[in-house]
Write a protein that holds these residues in place. Structure first.
Motif, PDB file in Angstrom:
ATOM      1  N   ASN A  58      -5.874 -15.070   0.228  1.00  0.00           N
ATOM      2  CA  ASN A  58      -7.181 -14.903  -0.166  1.00  0.00           C
ATOM      3  C   ASN A  58      -7.433 -13.430   0.021  1.00  0.00           C
ATOM      4  O   ASN A  58      -8.399 -12.836   0.323  1.00  0.00           O
ATOM      5  CB  ASN A  58      -8.306 -15.558   1.013  1.00  0.00           C
ATOM      6  N   ILE A  59      -6.294 -12.646  -0.332  1.00  0.00           N
ATOM      7  CA  ILE A  59      -6.242 -11.049  -0.315  1.00  0.00           C
ATOM      8  C   ILE A  59      -6.705 -10.593  -1.707  1.00  0.00           C
ATOM      9  O   ILE A  59      -6.541 -10.743  -2.788  1.00  0.00           O
ATOM     10  CB  ILE A  59      -4.852 -10.681   0.065  1.00  0.00           C
ATOM     11  N   SER A  60      -7.800 -10.052  -1.731  1.00  0.00           N
ATOM     12  CA  SER A  60      -8.431  -9.349  -2.650  1.00  0.00           C
ATOM     13  C   SER A  60      -7.727  -8.266  -3.201  1.00  0.00           C
ATOM     14  O   SER A  60      -6.758  -7.589  -2.818  1.00  0.00           O
ATOM     15  CB  SER A  60      -9.883  -8.945  -2.275  1.00  0.00           C
ATOM     16  N   GLN A  61      -8.172  -7.762  -4.477  1.00  0.00           N
ATOM     17  CA  GLN A  61      -7.312  -6.542  -5.280  1.00  0.00           C
ATOM     18  C   GLN A  61      -7.728  -5.258  -4.090  1.00  0.00           C
ATOM     19  O   GLN A  61      -6.610  -4.549  -3.834  1.00  0.00           O
ATOM     20  CB  GLN A  61      -8.171  -6.358  -6.552  1.00  0.00           C
ATOM     21  N   GLU A  62      -8.882  -4.948  -3.722  1.00  0.00           N
ATOM     22  CA  GLU A  62      -8.946  -3.876  -2.912  1.00  0.00           C
ATOM     23  C   GLU A  62      -8.110  -3.981  -1.563  1.00  0.00           C
ATOM     24  O   GLU A  62      -7.583  -3.091  -1.090  1.00  0.00           O
ATOM     25  CB  GLU A  62     -10.400  -3.741  -2.350  1.00  0.00           C
ATOM     26  N   GLN A  63      -7.972  -5.070  -1.047  1.00  0.00           N
ATOM     27  CA  GLN A  63      -7.009  -5.346   0.228  1.00  0.00           C
ATOM     28  C   GLN A  63      -5.619  -5.089  -0.220  1.00  0.00           C
ATOM     29  O   GLN A  63      -4.845  -4.486   0.698  1.00  0.00           O
ATOM     30  CB  GLN A  63      -7.417  -6.592   0.763  1.00  0.00           C
ATOM     31  N   LEU A  64      -5.348  -5.614  -1.190  1.00  0.00           N
ATOM     32  CA  LEU A  64      -3.825  -5.494  -1.871  1.00  0.00           C
ATOM     33  C   LEU A  64      -3.475  -4.027  -2.140  1.00  0.00           C
ATOM     34  O   LEU A  64      -2.535  -3.230  -1.712  1.00  0.00           O
ATOM     35  CB  LEU A  64      -3.753  -6.142  -3.236  1.00  0.00           C
ATOM     36  N   ASP A  65      -4.510  -3.171  -2.376  1.00  0.00           N
ATOM     37  CA  ASP A  65      -4.473  -1.664  -2.708  1.00  0.00           C
ATOM     38  C   ASP A  65      -4.104  -1.146  -1.252  1.00  0.00           C
ATOM     39  O   ASP A  65      -3.538  -0.121  -1.086  1.00  0.00           O
ATOM     40  CB  ASP A  65      -5.655  -1.045  -3.375  1.00  0.00           C
ATOM     41  N   TRP A  66      -5.047  -1.461  -0.299  1.00  0.00           N
ATOM     42  CA  TRP A  66      -4.865  -0.997   1.311  1.00  0.00           C
ATOM     43  C   TRP A  66      -3.470  -1.326   1.569  1.00  0.00           C
ATOM     44  O   TRP A  66      -2.831  -0.435   2.381  1.00  0.00           O
ATOM     45  CB  TRP A  66      -5.914  -1.654   2.203  1.00  0.00           C
ATOM     46  N   VAL A  67      -2.733  -2.706   1.517  1.00  0.00           N
ATOM     47  CA  VAL A  67      -1.702  -2.715   1.881  1.00  0.00           C
ATOM     48  C   VAL A  67      -0.636  -1.865   1.307  1.00  0.00           C
ATOM     49  O   VAL A  67       0.497  -1.133   1.757  1.00  0.00           O
ATOM     50  CB  VAL A  67      -1.115  -4.319   1.708  1.00  0.00           C
TER      51      VAL A  67
END
Length: 192
Positions: A58-67
């Motif tokens: 359930n990882i959003s695009q913004e969270q993927l950017d953070w990673v």
């Protein structure tokens, strides 16, 4: 025959992530050398997205950017290990849960004796069959991988999982050293 007159060509392609450790005589045999650097933030994001393909998350695009931002200086192989570590978190939770259930089984039942609880607490009494059924049910209904799983995996690979410190300039070598000397224990000691 005409085949004897033809000379076949062989092209040898080699790759290493440690060119400084290669024998100089071997390196001289290659006429073309291409140095490929570590992936950029954009490339890390693409790599992570590819590794998450087929994994329930359930990882959003913004969270993927953070990673992707948080893994500056990481190689593609490091990102693969990170994704594997994060995606195993729901499975580890199931295993911990099974270990806790097993601990609740009264000693008399484990030894083949009376299945009634000695302390009279029937709520904590669980048989092996019930524990196995609960474990199978949890494996069938695994939760999705979350950003928190990636945060914990990053902390694990950078060696910050116990100290809680944030060393923003952890090198790839330090990550590998931490992974060699740190053993992830999936026991349920923390939950007792």
């Amino acid at each position: 025959s005409s085949d004897l007159g033809r000379r076949e060509r062989v092209i040898v392609v080699a790759a290493t992530n440690r060119p400084e450790d290669c024998d100089p005589a071997l390196v001289r045999r290659f006429s073309v050398r291409v140095m490929v650097g570590l992936p950029s933030k954009r490339e890390r994001r693409k790599i992570l997205k590819r590794y998450l393909t087929g994994i329930e998350h359930n990882i959003s695009q913004e969270q993927l950017d953070w990673v992707a931002r948080s893994t500056d200086g990481w190689s593609g192989s490091d990102l693969e290990s990170l994704t594997r570590e994060a995606s195993m978190a729901p499975i580890r939770e199931c295993i911990r849960s099974a270990a806790l259930l097993k601990r609740r089984i009264p000693q008399t039942e484990q030894k083949g004796g009376d299945s009634s609880s000695q302390d009279g607490d029937s709520l904590t009494h669980t048989t092996h069959e019930e524990a196995n059924a609960q474990l199978l049910d949890k494996f069938r209904n695994l939760r999705q991988v979350s950003l928190q799983d990636f945060e914990e995996a990053i902390a694990f690979w950078t060696g910050n999982h116990r100290s809680g410190g944030d060393s923003g300039n952890t090198t790839v070598e330090q990550k590998h050293t931490a992974s060699r000397h740190t053993h992830y224990d999936s026991s349920s000691e923390e939950e007792d």
